[in-house]
Motif scaffolding. Sequence first.
Motif, short mmCIF file in Angstrom:
data_model
loop_
_atom_site.label_atom_id
_atom_site.label_comp_id
_atom_site.label_asym_id
_atom_site.label_seq_id
_atom_site.Cartn_x
_atom_site.Cartn_y
_atom_site.Cartn_z
N LEU A 114 85.64 8.63 -22.29
CA LEU A 114 86.77 9.51 -21.98
C LEU A 114 87.30 9.24 -20.57
CD1 LEU A 114 85.67 12.94 -23.51
CD2 LEU A 114 87.36 11.32 -24.40
N THR A 115 86.41 8.89 -19.66
CA THR A 115 86.84 8.55 -18.30
C THR A 115 87.73 7.32 -18.33
OG1 THR A 115 84.83 9.48 -17.33
CG2 THR A 115 86.05 7.91 -15.99
N TRP A 116 87.27 6.28 -19.04
CA TRP A 116 88.07 5.06 -19.16
C TRP A 116 89.42 5.35 -19.81
CZ3 TRP A 116 87.05 0.01 -17.67
CH2 TRP A 116 85.78 -0.24 -17.13
N LYS A 117 89.39 6.11 -20.90
CA LYS A 117 90.61 6.38 -21.67
C LYS A 117 91.64 7.15 -20.86
CE LYS A 117 92.04 8.72 -25.97
NZ LYS A 117 91.55 9.44 -27.18
N TYR A 118 91.20 8.24 -20.23
CA TYR A 118 92.17 9.12 -19.55
C TYR A 118 92.49 8.68 -18.12
CZ TYR A 118 92.53 12.19 -23.49
OH TYR A 118 92.82 12.69 -24.73
N ARG A 119 91.60 7.90 -17.52
CA ARG A 119 91.97 7.32 -16.23
C ARG A 119 93.11 6.32 -16.42
NH1 ARG A 119 89.56 7.20 -11.34
NH2 ARG A 119 87.56 7.97 -12.09
N ALA A 120 93.03 5.55 -17.52
CA ALA A 120 94.10 4.60 -17.82
C ALA A 120 95.41 5.34 -18.09
CB ALA A 120 93.71 3.74 -19.01
N LYS A 121 95.34 6.43 -18.86
CA LYS A 121 96.55 7.21 -19.15
C LYS A 121 97.13 7.82 -17.88
CE LYS A 121 95.68 8.55 -23.96
NZ LYS A 121 95.66 9.68 -24.92
N LEU A 122 96.27 8.34 -17.01
CA LEU A 122 96.73 8.93 -15.77
C LEU A 122 97.39 7.89 -14.87
CD1 LEU A 122 96.91 11.34 -13.83
CD2 LEU A 122 94.60 10.77 -13.03
N ASN A 123 96.75 6.72 -14.76
CA ASN A 123 97.32 5.66 -13.94
C ASN A 123 98.70 5.23 -14.46
OD1 ASN A 123 95.11 5.61 -12.25
ND2 ASN A 123 94.08 3.95 -13.32
N THR A 124 98.82 5.16 -15.79
CA THR A 124 100.11 4.79 -16.38
C THR A 124 101.20 5.80 -16.00
OG1 THR A 124 99.03 3.72 -18.26
CG2 THR A 124 101.34 4.35 -18.54
N MET A 125 100.87 7.08 -16.10
CA MET A 125 101.85 8.12 -15.77
C MET A 125 102.19 8.16 -14.28
SD MET A 125 102.71 9.34 -18.58
CE MET A 125 102.15 9.39 -20.29
#
Length: 274
Positions: A260-271
């Motif tokens: 979940l860290t990998w998944k949502y860190r990537a989403k946060l960085n994209t935003m």
Amino acid sequence: MAKVVQITAENFETEVAQASETRAVAVLFSSAEYPDCAPYSQLLGALSTSMDFTLGVVSCDERENMQLIQAFRVRSVPEVHIVEKGQIADVIQGVLPEADLKKRLEKFFVSDEARFQAALEDAIAQKNFDQALPMLDEALAKTPDDKKLQLLWAKASLGMGDTEKAKSVLAKFTEADDQYREAKSLLELLDFHAEAAKKDIQGKEAIVYHEACKLACSEDFESALQAFLNLYVEAPEWNDGAAKKAMLTLFGVLGPKHELTWKYRAKLNTMMFI
């Protein structure tokens, strides 16, 4: 089941080779002519009981055991060979201090302490906090400075809703402790509990944030992360970037390797960089 067996060429196949197919067997090569062997054999016998494994003892003083000694290429005594699935998985040469010996054996066998801790971690994972707390209280009465137990106790107290007790324990962890990062993250998670306890929340963003905090408190971390991400997309600067800070806190709670860290860190960085 734990046992100590004198190994000979006649019983080697059943007691070691066949037995090791289901569980590793420790084989000690020993000699009465060397004074270190007797106490080392006693120590290994005690560990075989606490860690629940079979200890096979080969006497190097018996001529009929020479074939086994040569087959294992024993260089000196005492010498311990770990046999797993019919193959030598590890060789422990010479006399090791008890702590070091136990650490080597724990690669193949589970100690009472490790088994107890696994039971505690399982109880907490299953949210059986009322079951875990009495066990932790008893264990901490014996070893009050055990940081692993302290961290589990804080988790159980947090699960029971006693944030003040959890905070009092978590605040005592220092950077020198192996569990410091996790303790620090859990300490930060207390803010979610404080937010979740608030009443009469006003404002669209505040309500979304409040509900996300409640999800985090119930350990529905993926839903919480998604809610915080949605809030960040809608109002990135709201309450001094509270949504982003909340996500970073949850990353710390979950740990850097959690999916979940990998998944949502990537989403946060994209935003953040759109």
